[in-house]
Design a protein around this motif. Structure first.
Motif: not given
Length: 116
Positions: A95-116
Motif C-alpha cells: 500500500a505504501s509503495k503504490y500510494e507513493c507512486l500515485a502521489n508522484e504520478y499526480t505531482a508530475e501530471a499537475n506540473f505538466l498541466n501547469s506549463t501551458y
C-alpha cells in the motif's frame, strides 16, 4: 542434522506467522492493497494524458517533456523506495509503495498541466 532441525524450526515459525491473520484481516489487507494499486494505475493514466496534452500544446518542447518524464520517472522510483523503507517487509509495504507512486504520478501530471 542441524540443517534439518533448523529447516524444521523455520517451517514451523513460518506457518505460525502466516496463521496470525484471520480471513477477514487478510481480505481487508488485500482490499487496501488493491485500492492503492488502482489509484496508482489511474494516476499513471492521468499522467500519460498530461504528457500527451503537454506535447500537443507545446510541440516544440516535445523532446524536453519526454526527457523530463524519463528523469522524473527515475526519481520517482528512488523516492518511493526511500519513502517506504519503514514499511519494508510489513503488511503496509504494498500500500505504501503504490500510494507513493500515485502521489508522484499526480505531482508530475499537475506540473505538466501547469506549463501551458
Amino acid at each position: 542434522m542441524k540443517k534439518i532441525k533448523l529447516s524444521f524450526l523455520i517451517l514451523i515459525y513460518s506457518f505460525n506467522v502466516g496463521a496470525a491473520f484471520t480471513e477477514p484481516e487478510m481480505s481487508q489487507l488485500k482490499e487496501i492493497n488493491e485500492n492503492y494499486m488502482a489509484k496508482a494505475i489511474e494516476s499513471r493514466k492521468n499522467l500519460n494524458a498530461a504528457i500527451k496534452e503537454s506535447i500537443a500544446n507545446l510541440p516544440n518542447e516535445k523532446s524536453n517533456i519526454l526527457k523530463l518524464h524519463e528523469i522524473w520517472n527515475q526519481a520517482t522510483k528512488i523516492k518511493c523506495r526511500l519513502a517506504i523503507l519503514d514499511s519494508l517487509n510489513t503488511d503496509a509495504e504494498i500500500a505504501s509503495k503504490y500510494e507513493c507512486l500515485a502521489n508522484e504520478y499526480t505531482a508530475e501530471a499537475n506540473f505538466l498541466n501547469s506549463t501551458y
